[in-house]
Design a protein around this motif. Structure first.
Motif, PDB file in Angstrom:
ATOM      1  N   UNK A  22     -27.641 -13.285  56.706  1.00  0.00           N
ATOM      2  CA  UNK A  22     -27.849 -13.801  55.360  1.00  0.00           C
ATOM      3  C   UNK A  22     -27.900 -15.315  55.293  1.00  0.00           C
ATOM      4  N   UNK A  23     -27.326 -15.996  56.259  1.00  0.00           N
ATOM      5  CA  UNK A  23     -27.211 -17.438  56.199  1.00  0.00           C
ATOM      6  C   UNK A  23     -27.760 -18.040  57.482  1.00  0.00           C
ATOM      7  N   UNK A  24     -28.599 -19.043  57.356  1.00  0.00           N
ATOM      8  CA  UNK A  24     -29.176 -19.665  58.545  1.00  0.00           C
ATOM      9  C   UNK A  24     -28.117 -20.342  59.404  1.00  0.00           C
ATOM     10  N   UNK A  25     -27.007 -20.761  58.815  1.00  0.00           N
ATOM     11  CA  UNK A  25     -25.935 -21.362  59.608  1.00  0.00           C
ATOM     12  C   UNK A  25     -25.332 -20.345  60.572  1.00  0.00           C
ATOM     13  N   UNK A  26     -25.258 -19.100  60.181  1.00  0.00           N
ATOM     14  CA  UNK A  26     -24.750 -18.055  61.077  1.00  0.00           C
ATOM     15  C   UNK A  26     -25.690 -17.905  62.271  1.00  0.00           C
ATOM     16  N   UNK A  27     -26.978 -17.966  62.020  1.00  0.00           N
ATOM     17  CA  UNK A  27     -27.956 -17.865  63.106  1.00  0.00           C
ATOM     18  C   UNK A  27     -27.753 -18.993  64.106  1.00  0.00           C
ATOM     19  N   UNK A  39     -25.089 -20.779  64.647  1.00  0.00           N
ATOM     20  CA  UNK A  39     -23.806 -20.658  65.343  1.00  0.00           C
ATOM     21  C   UNK A  39     -23.831 -19.595  66.425  1.00  0.00           C
ATOM     22  N   UNK A  40     -24.610 -18.541  66.235  1.00  0.00           N
ATOM     23  CA  UNK A  40     -24.662 -17.472  67.223  1.00  0.00           C
ATOM     24  C   UNK A  40     -25.557 -17.790  68.407  1.00  0.00           C
ATOM     25  N   UNK A  41     -26.712 -18.394  68.158  1.00  0.00           N
ATOM     26  CA  UNK A  41     -27.670 -18.609  69.247  1.00  0.00           C
ATOM     27  C   UNK A  41     -28.040 -20.064  69.483  1.00  0.00           C
ATOM     28  N   UNK A  42     -27.604 -20.971  68.647  1.00  0.00           N
ATOM     29  CA  UNK A  42     -27.863 -22.392  68.857  1.00  0.00           C
ATOM     30  C   UNK A  42     -29.340 -22.741  68.807  1.00  0.00           C
TER      31      UNK A  42
END
Length: 82
Positions: free
Chosen positions: A56-61, A63-66
């Motif tokens: 839902x949030x691009x920040x999560x993306x 943080x997970x894959x850099x």
């Protein structure tokens, strides 16, 4: 990338019931972790038909894959949130 979930297969992998998995995905959606895109099926059948699941949030993306994140996935998540 957004994916079309196979809830029965996911439930088997993590060893929970299929009905519980629906609840878990719903809780994650309410918490703002994921988004569930449903198809245009009307009525009660439309509630169970999840077409795609995305973060839902691009920040999560990030943080997970850099830096290896897929720009199409980022656009997809951003566009569906606005």
């Amino acid at each position: 990338m957004p994916f079309k979930p196979n809830f029965s297969k996911i439930a088997g992998i993590i060893n929970v019931s299929r009905n519980s998995l629906d609840d878990y995905f719903s809780y994650m959606e309410k918490a703002g972790l994921i988004g569930q895109l449903r198809n245009e099926t009307s009525g009660i059948l439309g509630l169970a038909k999840v077409d795609k699941v995305y973060l839902d949030n691009t920040n999560i993306i990030f943080n997970l894959v850099g830096d290896q994140s897929n720009i199409g996935n980022i656009r997809w998540a951003f566009g569906l949130n606005y």
